[in-house]
Scaffold this active site. Sequence first.
Site, PDB file in Angstrom:
ATOM      1  N   TYR A 149       0.832  -1.206   0.000  1.00  0.00           N
ATOM      2  CA  TYR A 149       0.000   0.000   0.000  1.00  0.00           C
ATOM      3  C   TYR A 149       0.866   1.256   0.000  1.00  0.00           C
ATOM      4  O   TYR A 149       0.681   2.146  -0.843  1.00  0.00           O
ATOM      5  CB  TYR A 149      -0.912  -0.018   1.224  1.00  0.00           C
ATOM      6  CG  TYR A 149      -1.891   1.127   1.290  1.00  0.00           C
ATOM      7  CD1 TYR A 149      -2.942   1.229   0.391  1.00  0.00           C
ATOM      8  CD2 TYR A 149      -1.779   2.110   2.279  1.00  0.00           C
ATOM      9  CE1 TYR A 149      -3.858   2.278   0.459  1.00  0.00           C
ATOM     10  CE2 TYR A 149      -2.692   3.152   2.357  1.00  0.00           C
ATOM     11  CZ  TYR A 149      -3.725   3.230   1.446  1.00  0.00           C
ATOM     12  OH  TYR A 149      -4.630   4.271   1.519  1.00  0.00           O
ATOM     13  N   VAL A 191      -8.842   1.443  13.417  1.00  0.00           N
ATOM     14  CA  VAL A 191      -8.957   1.567  14.860  1.00  0.00           C
ATOM     15  C   VAL A 191     -10.331   2.094  15.286  1.00  0.00           C
ATOM     16  O   VAL A 191     -10.908   1.606  16.266  1.00  0.00           O
ATOM     17  CB  VAL A 191      -7.808   2.436  15.424  1.00  0.00           C
ATOM     18  CG1 VAL A 191      -7.876   3.864  14.909  1.00  0.00           C
ATOM     19  CG2 VAL A 191      -7.809   2.420  16.939  1.00  0.00           C
ATOM     20  N   GLN A 213       0.698   5.561  21.282  1.00  0.00           N
ATOM     21  CA  GLN A 213       0.864   6.007  19.902  1.00  0.00           C
ATOM     22  C   GLN A 213      -0.353   6.851  19.511  1.00  0.00           C
ATOM     23  O   GLN A 213      -1.459   6.606  19.970  1.00  0.00           O
ATOM     24  CB  GLN A 213       1.054   4.832  18.934  1.00  0.00           C
ATOM     25  CG  GLN A 213      -0.116   3.893  18.777  1.00  0.00           C
ATOM     26  CD  GLN A 213      -0.116   2.765  19.784  1.00  0.00           C
ATOM     27  OE1 GLN A 213       0.308   2.940  20.923  1.00  0.00           O
ATOM     28  NE2 GLN A 213      -0.606   1.597  19.373  1.00  0.00           N
ATOM     29  N   GLN A 280       3.506   7.896  15.552  1.00  0.00           N
ATOM     30  CA  GLN A 280       2.803   9.174  15.506  1.00  0.00           C
ATOM     31  C   GLN A 280       2.365   9.459  14.075  1.00  0.00           C
ATOM     32  O   GLN A 280       3.028   9.065  13.115  1.00  0.00           O
ATOM     33  CB  GLN A 280       3.709  10.321  15.966  1.00  0.00           C
ATOM     34  CG  GLN A 280       3.991  10.343  17.454  1.00  0.00           C
ATOM     35  CD  GLN A 280       4.855  11.530  17.825  1.00  0.00           C
ATOM     36  OE1 GLN A 280       5.952  11.692  17.295  1.00  0.00           O
ATOM     37  NE2 GLN A 280       4.381  12.371  18.720  1.00  0.00           N
TER      38      GLN A 280
END
Length: 342
Positions: A149, A191, A213, A280
Site C-alpha cells: 500500500y 482503529v 501512539q 505518531q
Amino acid sequence: MPYNLAERILVTGGSGFLGSHLCERLLASGAEVLCVDNFFTGTRSNVEHLLDHHRFELLRHDVTFPLYVEVDQIYNLACPASPVHYQHDPVQTTKTSVIGAINMLGLAKRLKVKILQASTSEIYGDPSTHPQTEAYWGNVNPIGPRSCYDEGKRCAETLFFDYRRQHGMPIKVARIFNTYGPRMHPNDGRVVSNFIVQALRGQDITVYGDGLQSRAFCYVDDLIDGLVRLMQSPDEVTGPLNLGNPHEITMRELAELTIELTGSHSKIVHRPLPQDDPRQRQPDISRAKAMLGWAPRTAIRQGLARTVAYFEGLLTDADGRLAHGPSRRPHTGSRGIAIPAT
C-alpha cells in the site's frame, strides 16, 4: 462553485467509504456521477440509496483494466485502504495503485480533463518528523507487510507528477490522513471501527502496544469538502496537499472516549504492536489552509458520536437487539434510542 448540470464526473472506488460520500456530495452540487467499483472492499449498499437518482450511474469495473468512458473530471479513489484489506492480496493492492493510476491517467490524458489522486499519509511511513509536512519524503519500509500500500501509493504519486511534467496534464494529489465516519466497514481493521464494534458488542477493546501512539482523525464530511475544494482549485495547485485533522489523540484516549459514548462495560486490553505501525501521525495542513481555505470543523467527540450511531443501526437486528455481543448495560445511543443488553 456549483457544478454545471452537464458536467460528468467519474469516481473510481465510488462505492467505498470515502467514495460513496464523495458521490453524494457531487450529486448535491448538480453533477452527473459515474461511480466505478469492483466491490472488493466497497459495497453496493453504500450507494444503494443513489441508484434511482437520475444523475447517478453505477458501473462494476476493476481499474487495473482500461476503462473507456466520456467524463469531465476524474477522482481516483480506487484501492483498499485498511491493512486488513490491502494485506489480504498485496499483489493486487500494488496493481490497483500503480496500474490503476496508469489507466486513469491515460483516460484523463485522452479526454484532456483534470484528475485527482487520493493518496495517503502512509507515504510518510513511520515518520521521523512531527507533524508531517508535504516536503517530508517519508520513512517507509519498502519490503514490509504494509509496503504494498505505502509504496503503491508513492509510485502513483510519481506517475501523476510525471504525467504532469511530460504531458502538461492538470493533476491534483491529496494525501489523506486517518478519516472516519458512517459507512466504514465494520471489519476493516481500522482503529475507529474496531473500537466501536468491540464496545457495542461488549467485547474487550484491543489496544496495540502501550496505547500512547497517536493519530489525528478527520471526520468524513470535512475530508470530502477538502477533496472537492482541491479539485476546484486553479490548475497550478497540484499538491500534494495534506488533508486531515491536526488534533492528535492517543489510542488509549480514543478507546476511553469510545467506551464513554457507547456506554459499554468493555475493558481495554493490550496486544503487541504490529510491524511498521507508526508511533505518531499528524498532518501539517498549513498549505491546505492557505491554498484551499480549508480546515476540518468537526470535533472528535461530535464525529465519533455520529459514527457510533451508524454502527448501532448497522449492528442492531430487527428485534432491536445488538447482534453478536455479550451482555452489557442498557444505554441511550447517540440517536436517543435505548439499546437493550443482550
